[in-house]
Design a protein around this motif. Structure first.
Motif, mmCIF file in Angstrom:
data_model
loop_
_atom_site.group_PDB
_atom_site.id
_atom_site.type_symbol
_atom_site.label_atom_id
_atom_site.label_comp_id
_atom_site.label_asym_id
_atom_site.label_seq_id
_atom_site.Cartn_x
_atom_site.Cartn_y
_atom_site.Cartn_z
ATOM 1 N N ALA A 134 -0.392 1.379 -11.203
ATOM 2 C CA ALA A 134 0.977 1.912 -11.225
ATOM 3 C C ALA A 134 1.833 1.022 -10.351
ATOM 4 N N LYS A 135 3.133 1.221 -10.420
ATOM 5 C CA LYS A 135 4.043 0.449 -9.589
ATOM 6 C C LYS A 135 3.860 0.803 -8.118
ATOM 7 N N SER A 136 3.981 -0.197 -7.272
ATOM 8 C CA SER A 136 3.891 0.043 -5.829
ATOM 9 C C SER A 136 5.258 0.504 -5.321
ATOM 10 N N GLU A 137 5.528 1.784 -5.561
ATOM 11 C CA GLU A 137 6.798 2.356 -5.154
ATOM 12 C C GLU A 137 6.603 3.811 -4.765
ATOM 13 N N LEU A 138 7.549 4.333 -4.011
ATOM 14 C CA LEU A 138 7.457 5.714 -3.560
ATOM 15 C C LEU A 138 7.458 6.674 -4.745
ATOM 16 N N ASP A 139 6.638 7.720 -4.624
ATOM 17 C CA ASP A 139 6.565 8.750 -5.660
ATOM 18 C C ASP A 139 7.467 9.906 -5.222
ATOM 19 N N PHE A 140 8.731 9.848 -5.615
ATOM 20 C CA PHE A 140 9.712 10.822 -5.139
ATOM 21 C C PHE A 140 9.426 12.239 -5.633
ATOM 22 N N GLU A 141 8.889 12.362 -6.851
ATOM 23 C CA GLU A 141 8.528 13.700 -7.342
ATOM 24 C C GLU A 141 7.455 14.331 -6.454
ATOM 25 N N ALA A 142 6.444 13.533 -6.092
ATOM 26 C CA ALA A 142 5.366 14.035 -5.230
ATOM 27 C C ALA A 142 5.895 14.396 -3.849
ATOM 28 N N ILE A 143 6.828 13.610 -3.345
ATOM 29 C CA ILE A 143 7.399 13.872 -2.021
ATOM 30 C C ILE A 143 8.199 15.169 -2.042
ATOM 31 N N CYS A 144 8.891 15.432 -3.129
ATOM 32 C CA CYS A 144 9.635 16.697 -3.239
ATOM 33 C C CYS A 144 8.690 17.901 -3.178
ATOM 34 N N ILE A 145 7.559 17.804 -3.866
ATOM 35 C CA ILE A 145 6.585 18.891 -3.782
ATOM 36 C C ILE A 145 6.068 19.017 -2.354
ATOM 37 N N PHE A 146 5.818 17.903 -1.717
ATOM 38 C CA PHE A 146 5.349 17.894 -0.325
ATOM 39 C C PHE A 146 6.293 18.658 0.599
ATOM 40 N N VAL A 147 7.590 18.405 0.474
ATOM 41 C CA VAL A 147 8.522 19.080 1.380
ATOM 42 C C VAL A 147 8.674 20.564 1.022
ATOM 43 N N ALA A 148 8.397 20.913 -0.230
ATOM 44 C CA ALA A 148 8.521 22.319 -0.638
ATOM 45 C C ALA A 148 7.357 23.161 -0.137
ATOM 46 N N ILE A 149 6.129 22.604 -0.192
ATOM 47 C CA ILE A 149 4.947 23.415 0.116
ATOM 48 C C ILE A 149 4.202 22.968 1.368
#
Length: 465
Positions: free
Chosen positions: A20-35
């Protein structure tokens, strides 16, 4: 080629690269901050994943994940056995595991007012292990160490009490960010406050994590998958977490809406567990996705000082749970019966969750029997308020509230140039909301913004090096 077998509940993550691309996974980070934890195999990066629990994995010489296959799937096949037989089996298995984990070692046992560590204390005392126990309580909080001390005295364990002090976090935050990799908030692992003491205590930690999930039931009626998703969301989404995640989702211009994305992710993961019984299904979900990515993350604080052992994490214990009738697991029945059988004196000590009642009379913790305690407790709280003492129940109250803590928090949020990917206006909004007195709604968002800020600092430092 490296072959890696992960445990049913891994005590630490194993990372591997994926295509995969070597870039931040913003969708995963959003879940992280939610839960408060990353879901499934997610990390901060699209090209970096955590190996799945209970899986066989092939990793090439470059650290790439070549193949992953499960060797265990959570199931529910309750046997037709009596409660006494289940208790005998649990007793033998638990004491076997504890004996194997403690043999020839001085055991460090964190004690609380709950049942998991008390169950461990019962076993360690019965097998005659060499134990140093300790406990901590919040400054101006409930005297949890009093319960722990009584347990230690009955078992003839050496005992050390500690108090979690106001503002300790700011001296420890950089070390903690390195230890947990910014995969958890920084106020949950209160053990960080006494980390320097650990190396003086003994040889190996015996930690009681996850016993309260394995040996209990949610006592739910049979639900549809959609209803189970709703229950899980209520359990894992933190107060204020959905709002922050939504704000970041919109800030980063991600497709769709966050809440729908999160529900779909939970539903897809739930579909991978093939258990009909609702309570067993949700227990399996939590054990597969919550325990390794939340509970296990801060075990690194203990492990940085001494080896760790987790009797409830043992693969044999997980498989045992899958065969026990749900009714025997509900309401902590097995643990309570075990403690009563092996050490009746320990069963007489107050159970913190049911205070002031113990394991013999906790079922009377209801009206009118608990009125005297409620009145006395209310009077003490009122008196403390008059005297200007705030009753502390959560670590963030000691680390965020007050002028000095506010200064440290704001400095840590802004000094790491996080404004490059999280707008200053958003940071200021949550800071202002919290210090207006909306503490419980905004404590988690501040916690997560602080984590992202320290993560950003680690990235910046790495680029500089």
């Amino acid at each position: 080629m490296k072959l890696i077998k992960t445990s049913i509940i891994p005590s630490q993550p194993t990372f591997a690269k994926v295509e995969a691309k070597s870039e931040l996974d913003f969708e995963a980070i959003c879940i992280f901050v939610a839960i408060g934890f990353f879901l499934d195999t997610d990390t901060y990066w699209k090209n970096k994943k955590v190996l799945s629990p209970a899986s066989h994995n092939k990793i090439d010489s470059q650290g790439n994940l070549v193949n992953s296959q499960p060797w265990f799937d959570w199931y529910s096949s309750p046997r037709d056995i009596s409660f006494e037989q289940a208790l005998d089996e649990f007793t033998l298995l638990f004491e076997t595991i504890v004996t194997e984990q403690s043999k020839g070692k001085k055991v460090i046992l964190p004690l609380s007012g709950g049942l998991d560590s008390r169950t461990q204390a019962t076993a360690l005392n019965y097998i005659g292990a060499d134990v140093l126990s300790y406990s901590y309580e919040f400054e101006n909080g409930y005297s949890e160490t009093k319960i722990a001390k009584k347990i230690a005295q009955i078992c003839n364990f050496e005992f050390k009490p500690y108090t979690i002090k106001n503002g300790y976090l700011w001296h420890a935050i950089d070390d903690l960010a390195q230890l947990n990799g910014c995969y958890s908030d920084f106020t949950s692992p209160r053990q960080m406050a006494i980390k320097d003491e650990f190396s003086k205590m003994g040889d190996v930690f015996s930690l009681g994590h996850w016993g309260d999930v394995l040996f209990d039931s949610m006592n739910l009626e049979q639900l549809t998958t959609e209803e189970e998703v709703t229950v899980i969301l209520k359990k894992i989404v933190k107060k204020g977490g959905l709002q922050l995640a939504t704000d970041l989702w919109e800030t980063w211009n991600l497709n769709g809406d966050f809440e729908t994305y999160l529900k779909n992710r939970i539903a897809l993961l739930l579909e991978k567990i093939h258990i009909e019984d609702t309570n067993a299904n949700i227990r399996a979900f939590k054990s597969k996705y919550w325990a390794p990515r939340w509970t296990s993350v801060n075990l690194s604080v203990f492990e940085s000082s001494r080896a760790i052992q987790l009797p409830y994490y043992d693969d044999r214990m997980c498989e045992f749970i899958c065969t026990i009738p749900e009714a025997y697991l509900a309401d902590r029945k097995l643990q309570i019966a075990y403690i009563k059988h092996r050490n009746p004196e320990l069963a007489k000590v107050t159970w913190q969750a049911q205070r002031p009642f113990n394991l013999y009379n906790y079922e009377t913790n209801k009206l009118p029997y608990n009125i005297p305690y409620k009145l006395i407790n209310k009077f003490k709280r009122t008196l403390d308020n008059v005297l200007g003492k705030s009753y502390i129940q959560r670590n963030w109250e000691l680390q965020f509230i007050g002028d000095q803590n506010k200064k440290q928090l704001v400095d840590n949020l802004f000094k790491n140039q996080i404004e490059g990917w999280i707008p200053k206006t958003l940071l200021n909004f949550y800071i202002n909301q919290f210090y207006k007195g909306n503490y419980t709604q905004n404590a988690h968002p501040l916690n997560m913004l602080l984590v992202l800020s320290k993560f950003n600092q680690i990235l910046s430092d790495a680029k500089t090096d």
